[in-house]
Design a protein around this motif. Structure first.
Motif, PDB file in Angstrom:
ATOM      1  N   ALA A  25       0.833  -1.200   0.000  1.00 56.35           N
ATOM      2  CA  ALA A  25       0.000   0.000   0.000  1.00 56.35           C
ATOM      3  C   ALA A  25       0.869   1.251   0.000  1.00 56.35           C
ATOM      4  N   ALA A  28       2.388   1.771  -3.389  1.00 60.33           N
ATOM      5  CA  ALA A  28       1.408   2.271  -4.351  1.00 60.33           C
ATOM      6  C   ALA A  28       1.187   3.761  -4.173  1.00 60.33           C
ATOM      7  N   LEU A  29       1.124   4.198  -2.899  1.00 63.86           N
ATOM      8  CA  LEU A  29       0.919   5.621  -2.643  1.00 63.86           C
ATOM      9  C   LEU A  29       2.117   6.435  -3.108  1.00 63.86           C
ATOM     10  N   ALA A  32       1.947   6.732  -6.827  1.00 64.16           N
ATOM     11  CA  ALA A  32       0.924   7.701  -7.226  1.00 64.16           C
ATOM     12  C   ALA A  32       1.427   9.112  -7.027  1.00 64.16           C
ATOM     13  N   GLY A  37       1.047   4.907 -11.762  1.00 65.88           N
ATOM     14  CA  GLY A  37       0.158   3.976 -11.094  1.00 65.88           C
ATOM     15  C   GLY A  37      -1.292   4.334 -11.169  1.00 65.88           C
ATOM     16  N   GLY A  40      -4.931   8.244  -7.647  1.00 65.30           N
ATOM     17  CA  GLY A  40      -4.749   8.055  -6.217  1.00 65.30           C
ATOM     18  C   GLY A  40      -6.015   7.589  -5.548  1.00 65.30           C
ATOM     19  N   GLU A  42      -8.317   5.601  -6.780  1.00 66.12           N
ATOM     20  CA  GLU A  42      -8.477   4.168  -7.010  1.00 66.12           C
ATOM     21  C   GLU A  42      -7.576   3.374  -6.081  1.00 66.12           C
ATOM     22  N   ASP A  43      -6.343   3.853  -5.869  1.00 58.64           N
ATOM     23  CA  ASP A  43      -5.431   3.176  -4.956  1.00 58.64           C
ATOM     24  C   ASP A  43      -5.994   3.171  -3.544  1.00 58.64           C
ATOM     25  N   ALA A  44      -6.528   4.321  -3.118  1.00 55.59           N
ATOM     26  CA  ALA A  44      -7.081   4.427  -1.768  1.00 55.59           C
ATOM     27  C   ALA A  44      -8.268   3.499  -1.607  1.00 55.59           C
ATOM     28  N   ALA A  46      -8.870   0.765  -3.213  1.00 55.04           N
ATOM     29  CA  ALA A  46      -8.455  -0.635  -3.267  1.00 55.04           C
ATOM     30  C   ALA A  46      -7.960  -1.130  -1.921  1.00 55.04           C
ATOM     31  N   SER A  47      -7.342  -0.259  -1.119  1.00 51.93           N
ATOM     32  CA  SER A  47      -6.777  -0.666   0.166  1.00 51.93           C
ATOM     33  C   SER A  47      -7.681  -0.323   1.346  1.00 51.93           C
TER      34      SER A  47
END
Length: 347
Positions: A25, A28-29, A32, A37, A40, A42-44, A46-47
């Motif tokens: 995680a 990934a941040l 971003a 990647g 941001g 979408e990353d947030a 997802a986790s």
């Protein structure tokens, strides 16, 4: 004043759901932040969630909105797999708490529980620091709670008809308690005064919990408050109940007539509650919260506890952002002319 309580469900991850790996995680941040990647948000999403979630309540601990929040916090915590902390942020009819959440990071870790006051604030405050429909994402409706007309035990009247006559003949001295301008108790009290053509002395408290305490103690005369706050005291005989403000009687208070049955058909109001997050919270996070809310509302303990308090959970069709937004918008339109006609302002 702020009070917190948490439900730690971290030891019980949901079946079929993979817990986030902190190192991945963080990577990934970082990616971003460097422009790679994808989004941001979408990353947030997802986790999410990977830490404590705070439910902000705009009123005092022990009050009706606080009670509803704590009922759903535990099953939502279990479903989300993370602790939920309930935080009471009082003042200004709920606008302080709402403003705090509106300006919070849109990451799903700060959630607002609010009631009908979210729809009346735009009419009560000319300088409201947020716009309910623009500065929040709705998560879903939680419940609609009936209101009750109650009084201190030694006031005298035994029926709503007698109470109406009493307040009309003694309106210069009768006091009516509430939790402040914009609170559900104040709005219901306003409708009561309109329906009885009276002007009573309003006594505002920092929450309906202390207001009810003073009603039991005889320091104030009457009050209009949610069944989640008054059912126990009515059942125990600590206060006198006169009517419920809904079209149907409440199962936990079967002997209490509706306002229509008791002669005040225009006094009908229910206090709906809903969950909100800051605007621009990623859709995936909102969906996670909505799904957890829907699971919580089918929890048997939540159903049983709400029933004891004269309320029922919102059906799945109402525990959605779409139904919640529609309710909020229609209620803003409903209350605006009522508040303007009464000349009530929080400014």
């Amino acid at each position: 004043m702020r009070q917190g309580h948490s439900y730690d469900a971290t030891a019980r991850p949901r079946p079929g759901r993979t817990r986030p790996v902190i190192g991945l995680a963080a990577a990934a941040l970082t990616l971003a932040a460097c422009g790679g990647g994808g989004g941001g948000g979408e990353d947030a999403a997802a986790s999410y969630p990977d830490g404590d979630i705070t439910f902000v309540v705009p009123f005092s601990a022990g009050g009706p909105t606080d009670t509803v929040t704590r009922l759903i916090a535990e099953p939502m915590s279990e479903e989300l797999g993370q602790p939920v902390v309930v935080q009471n942020v009082e003042g200004a009819g709920g606008t302080i708490a709402a403003g705090q959440v509106a300006s919070a990071e849109p990451d799903g870790y700060t959630v607002l529980m609010h009631h009908i006051g979210m729809s009346t604030a735009p009419s009560l405050y000319s300088d409201l620091p947020y716009a309910p429909l623009e500065d929040f994402e709705t998560v879903g409706l939680v419940t609609e709670v009936p209101m009750t007309i109650v009084a201190r035990n030694d006031l005298g009247p035994t029926t709503l008809e007698e109470l109406v006559t009493y307040v009309q003949e003694n309106q210069d001295t009768v006091t009516i308690a509430n939790a402040g301008v914009g609170a559900a108790s104040q709005l219901c009290g306003l409708l009561f005064q309109q329906a009885t053509d009276t002007t009573l002395t309003e006594v505002a408290y920092e929450g309906t919990g202390p207001a009810l305490t003073d009603l039991v103690g005889g320091q104030v005369d009457i009050m209009c408050d949610q069944t989640t706050n008054t059912t126990g005291q009515i059942q125990s005989g600590e206060i006198t109940g006169y009517a419920v403000t809904t079209p149907e009687r409440v199962a936990s208070l079967p002997d209490l007539p509706t306002t229509e049955e008791a002669g005040l058909p225009d006094l009908q109001v229910g206090v709906w509650h809903g969950l909100y997050v800051p605007a621009e919270t990623p859709d995936g996070i909102v969906e996670e919260l909505t799904a957890a809310l829907q699971v919580a509302l089918t929890d048997q303990n939540v159903i049983d506890q709400l029933a004891e308090l004269g309320a029922t959970p919102s059906p799945e069709s109402d525990a959605t952002p779409e139904a919640h937004t529609e309710q909020l918008s229609s209620q803003i339109d409903l209350w605006q002319p009522i508040i303007e006609e009464a000349g009530v302002s929080a400014d």
